[in-house]
Every structure is written in C-alpha cells, then in structure tokens.
Design a protein around this motif. Structure first.
Motif, mmCIF file in Angstrom:
data_model
loop_
_atom_site.group_PDB
_atom_site.id
_atom_site.type_symbol
_atom_site.label_atom_id
_atom_site.label_comp_id
_atom_site.label_asym_id
_atom_site.label_seq_id
_atom_site.Cartn_x
_atom_site.Cartn_y
_atom_site.Cartn_z
ATOM 1 N N ALA A 92 4.805 29.675 -63.347
ATOM 2 C CA ALA A 92 4.442 28.185 -63.547
ATOM 3 C C ALA A 92 3.010 28.220 -63.371
ATOM 4 N N VAL A 93 2.221 27.134 -63.485
ATOM 5 C CA VAL A 93 0.967 26.923 -63.285
ATOM 6 C C VAL A 93 1.124 26.228 -62.033
ATOM 7 N N TYR A 94 0.359 26.702 -61.148
ATOM 8 C CA TYR A 94 0.394 26.237 -59.666
ATOM 9 C C TYR A 94 -0.695 25.615 -59.301
ATOM 10 N N TYR A 95 -0.744 24.403 -58.781
ATOM 11 C CA TYR A 95 -1.541 23.239 -58.432
ATOM 12 C C TYR A 95 -1.786 23.061 -57.131
ATOM 13 N N CYS A 96 -3.083 22.868 -56.589
ATOM 14 C CA CYS A 96 -3.435 22.554 -55.258
ATOM 15 C C CYS A 96 -3.638 21.125 -55.137
ATOM 16 N N ASN A 97 -3.070 20.428 -54.034
ATOM 17 C CA ASN A 97 -3.335 19.193 -53.613
ATOM 18 C C ASN A 97 -3.833 18.859 -52.589
ATOM 19 N N ALA A 98 -4.668 17.950 -52.691
ATOM 20 C CA ALA A 98 -5.185 17.011 -51.026
ATOM 21 C C ALA A 98 -4.903 15.756 -51.308
ATOM 22 N N TYR A 99 -4.273 15.336 -50.100
ATOM 23 C CA TYR A 99 -3.979 13.991 -49.866
ATOM 24 C C TYR A 99 -4.130 13.299 -48.563
#
Length: 116
Positions: A92-99
């Motif tokens: 998959a395409v892996y995404y980083c997230n900041a929340y």
C-alpha cells in the motif's frame, strides 16, 4: 507543516522495512502520531498510532499486531514504523499523520510493495 515519509520500497514476503516520518512546522511532542495505509481500490485504514503523552499509548490494527512496531523520537521530531514479516496484503501507500484536536496533517505517502 511538513510530514516527510521515507523508507518504502520493494520487499519480498517475510521481509522487513522501516518507515520514517520526519515532521517540521509543528511542536512534534504535542501531537498524536500515526501511520495509515491505502491499497489500490481500498479505503485508507489505520495501521498504528501513538499518543503524544509521555507514556505513548499505542494502538495497532489487528492485521499488523505482532508484526509492526510504531515508535517516536521527540528529540528528532520523527515517528517510525518497523514492519516485519511483511505479507502481500501489506502492500500500500503508507501515510504519516499528525493529529491534535482540530489540527490534522498528512504526509505525502511512501509506497510499500511486497512481492516475490
């Protein structure tokens, strides 16, 4: 705000990869961080998250428990995802997230391909 993900690539089934996400433009230690992925034709799904607290409460998708490990280094403004025993369905395409509250930032994604 920039979330620069790296470390993706082609790996054989059973192999390992380590993803990194370097954050800038935010007070990194005050954000919950996470990794998400999206395979072709599928919705984006949570892979792993780690809270901003000192304890760093961690949550994993059932499909990756025991194989993936998320960690963060607040001194380096970086979150990591160690992926072991990779399976073709992890591709998959892996995404980083900041929340944090009303603030929600995404990186550009890094492609993971699992194939022999």
């Amino acid at each position: 705000v920039q979330l620069q993900a790296s470390g993706g690539g082609l790996v054989q089934p059973g192999g390992s990869l380590r993803l990194s996400c370097a954050a800038s433009g935010i007070i990194f230690s005050s954000y919950d961080m996470g990794w998400y992925r999206q395979a072709p034709g599928k919705q984006r799904e949570m892979v792993a998250t780690i809270t901003r607290t000192r304890v760093g409460i961690i949550n994993y998708a059932d499909s990756v428990k025991g194989r993936f490990t998320i960690s963060r280094d607040n001194a380096k403004n970086t979150v990591y995802l160690q992926m072991n025993s990779l399976k073709p369905e992890d591709a998959a395409v892996y995404y980083c997230n900041a929340y944090r509250g009303r603030y929600n930032f995404w990186g550009q994604g890094t492609l993971v391909t699992v194939s022999s």
